[in-house]
Design an enzyme around this catalytic site. Structure first.
Site, PDB file in Angstrom:
ATOM      1  N   ASP A  93       2.687 -20.386 -10.630  1.00  0.00           N
ATOM      2  CA  ASP A  93       3.000 -21.685 -11.239  1.00  0.00           C
ATOM      3  C   ASP A  93       4.308 -21.605 -12.012  1.00  0.00           C
ATOM      4  OD1 ASP A  93       2.617 -24.335 -11.861  1.00  0.00           O
ATOM      5  OD2 ASP A  93       1.293 -23.944 -13.562  1.00  0.00           O
ATOM      6  N   ASN A 106      -1.952 -30.367  -3.697  1.00  0.00           N
ATOM      7  CA  ASN A 106      -0.488 -30.437  -3.550  1.00  0.00           C
ATOM      8  C   ASN A 106      -0.050 -31.432  -2.464  1.00  0.00           C
ATOM      9  OD1 ASN A 106       0.125 -26.883  -4.261  1.00  0.00           O
ATOM     10  ND2 ASN A 106       0.160 -28.652  -5.639  1.00  0.00           N
TER      11      ASN A 106
HETATM   12  C1  FPP Z   1       3.678 -24.265  -8.457  1.00  0.00           C
HETATM   13  O1  FPP Z   1       4.809 -24.577  -9.217  1.00  0.00           O
HETATM   14  C2  FPP Z   1       4.089 -23.741  -7.159  1.00  0.00           C
HETATM   15  C3  FPP Z   1       3.786 -24.323  -5.975  1.00  0.00           C
HETATM   16  C4  FPP Z   1       3.013 -25.550  -5.849  1.00  0.00           C
HETATM   17  C5  FPP Z   1       4.275 -23.742  -4.716  1.00  0.00           C
HETATM   18  C6  FPP Z   1       4.272 -22.255  -4.678  1.00  0.00           C
HETATM   19  C7  FPP Z   1       4.930 -21.843  -3.426  1.00  0.00           C
HETATM   20  C8  FPP Z   1       5.859 -20.875  -3.334  1.00  0.00           C
HETATM   21  C9  FPP Z   1       6.299 -20.035  -4.456  1.00  0.00           C
HETATM   22  C10 FPP Z   1       6.401 -20.575  -2.017  1.00  0.00           C
HETATM   23  C11 FPP Z   1       5.415 -19.685  -1.346  1.00  0.00           C
HETATM   24  C12 FPP Z   1       6.005 -19.027  -0.186  1.00  0.00           C
HETATM   25  C13 FPP Z   1       5.349 -18.123   0.537  1.00  0.00           C
HETATM   26  C14 FPP Z   1       6.044 -17.484   1.670  1.00  0.00           C
HETATM   27  C15 FPP Z   1       3.959 -17.730   0.223  1.00  0.00           C
HETATM   28  P1  FPP Z   1       4.998 -26.095  -9.680  1.00  0.00           P
HETATM   29  O2  FPP Z   1       5.843 -26.788  -8.669  1.00  0.00           O
HETATM   30  O3  FPP Z   1       3.673 -26.711  -9.938  1.00  0.00           O
HETATM   31  O4  FPP Z   1       5.772 -25.862 -11.011  1.00  0.00           O
HETATM   32  P2  FPP Z   1       5.686 -26.752 -12.335  1.00  0.00           P
HETATM   33  O5  FPP Z   1       4.273 -26.617 -12.852  1.00  0.00           O
HETATM   34  O6  FPP Z   1       6.683 -26.075 -13.229  1.00  0.00           O
HETATM   35  O7  FPP Z   1       6.071 -28.145 -11.955  1.00  0.00           O
END
Ligand code: FPP
Length: 280
Positions: free
Chosen positions: A42, A90
Site C-alpha cells: 500500500d 480495486n
Molecule cells: C496500493 O496503493 C497498491 C495497489 C492497489 C497496486 C499494487 C500493485 C503494484 C505495486 C504492481 C504490482 C505488480 C506486480 C508485477 C505484482 P494505493 O494505490 O492504494 O496507494 P494509496 O493508498 O497511497 O492511494
C-alpha cells in the site's frame, strides 16, 4: 504511460548503503526464516502525490519495489511470498487507473520472467483470473505456465482477489459437492474447507506485512492469517527496500508464536499441528 515507463526502466535500487543492509541481514536468524510471507503493498498513490507525479508513476515505482522484494525473499530462502497486487474492490477505481495497473502487471510479469526462471521462482495466480483483461491475463497465465516446473520460491500473486470472494466461492463448491451427494456435510473439516480456497496447498502465512501506514487487513487472506504475525510499517510501498524487509523479519523473529498455548508449554515442546485453531 510514458513517465511510468521511464520509472520502470530506472535502475533497480535499494536506497541504502550495502554496509547498513548487511548489518541488518546479519541479525536475521537463518534457522527461523518464515516459510510464508504475505504483503499488502500500500502507498503507491501517496508516494506519487508526494513527488508531484501521477498515480501511475507510483504504481510503476511499486513494480520496482516488487522486483526488490522478490529478489530478497528468494535470496533468503523464503518458500512462499504472496503479494496483494489487485483486489476485487480495486475494480471500482477510475477506469484509467485500472487500465494502467493491468498494463503494468502484464508488462512487468513478462519483463521479469527470465529472472524468475533463473531464480527458480514459480508464479501462482490467486484470484478471479478470468476477470483480468485478455492481454494481461495471457501474459500472467503464460508466466504461470512457464514457471510451473520451478521448485524454489512460490510467488503468489493475488489479482482480482478478495477473501470474501474466495470464501464464498469455496462455500459454493462445497455446497455443490454436498447437494450432488459427493460430500457428506458431517465430513467437512477445516482442511477440507482450506482445500477449496484459492490458496489450496499453500501453508498459511507466518508473517503478514502491510506498508503505507494503514493498520487493517482489507479483505486479504482472512481465513489464512488466523495465526499470522502482523507487521505494519508507515513506509510507502515504492520506498519499501531490502532493509525494511530485513527489519520486518527481525521483528518477526523476536515474537513468540503460541498458537493458543501458554508460553511455558511452547518453551517445553515444539508446537504440534493440532494447536492451530485454539484461541489464546
Ligand atoms: C496500493 O496503493 C497498491 C495497489 C492497489 C497496486 C499494487 C500493485 C503494484 C505495486 C504492481 C504490482 C505488480 C506486480 C508485477 C505484482 P494505493 O494505490 O492504494 O496507494 P494509496 O493508498 O497511497 O492511494
Amino acid at each position: 504511460m510514458s513517465s511510468a515507463s521511464a520509472v520502470l526502466n530506472a535502475t533497480i535500487k535499494n536506497n541504502l548503503p550495502m554496509k547498513d543492509l548487511q548489518e541488518l541481514i546479519d541479525r536475521i536468524d537463518p534457522a527461523r526464516i518464515p516459510c510464508h510471507v504475505a504483503i499488502i503493498m500500500d502507498g503507491n498513490g501517496r508516494w506519487a502525490r508526494m513527488q508531484g507525479k501521477p498515480r501511475s508513476d507510483g504504481h510503476a515505482e511499486g513494480v520496482t519495489s516488487v522486483h526488490r522484494a522478490v529478489e530478497f525473499a528468494s535470496d533468503l530462502g523464503i518458500k512462499y511470498l504472496t503479494l496483494y497486487a489487485f483486489s476485487t474492490e480495486n475494480w471500482n477505481r477510475p477506469q484509467e487507473e485500472v487500465d494502467t495497473l493491468m498494463y503494468l502487471i502484464g508488462w512487468a510479469i513478462e519483463r521479469e520472467l527470465p529472472d524468475l526462471l533463473r531464480n527458480n521462482v514459480r508464479i501462482r495466480l490467486i484470484g478471479n483470473i478470468p476477470r483480468i483483461p485478455e492481454d494481461a491475463r495471457r501474459r500472467l497465465l503464460g508466466a504461470e505456465e512457464a514457471t510451473a516446473h520451478c521448485t524454489g520460491m512460490v510467488l503468489g500473486m493475488c489479482l482480482s482477489y478478495s477473501s470474501r470472494w474466495e470464501i464464498t466461492e469455496a462455500a459454493r463448491r462445497i455446497a455443490s459437492l454436498a447437494t450432488g451427494g459427493d460430500l457428506n456435510p458431517d465430513d467437512i473439516t477445516e482442511d477440507i474447507f482450506s482445500s477449496h480456497l484459492a490458496t489450496a496447498g499453500m501453508p498459511d502465512p507466518d508473517l503478514l506485512i502491510r506498508t503505507g501506514g494503514e493498520e487493517r487487513i482489507s479483505n486479504f487472506l482472512l481465513w489464512q492469517i488466523a495465526y499470522s504475525e502482523l507487521y505494519f510499517t508507515p513506509t510507502l510501498w515504492p520506498d519499501f527496500n531490502k532493509s525494511d524487509f530485513a527489519s520486518a523479519l527481525i521483528d518477526y523473529q523476536q515474537r513468540e508464536r503460541r498458537f493458543g498455548k501458554t508460553s511455558a508449554q511452547v518453551s517445553e515442546s515444539p508446537l504440534p499441528d493440532e494447536s492451530y485453531g485454539l484461541s489464546d
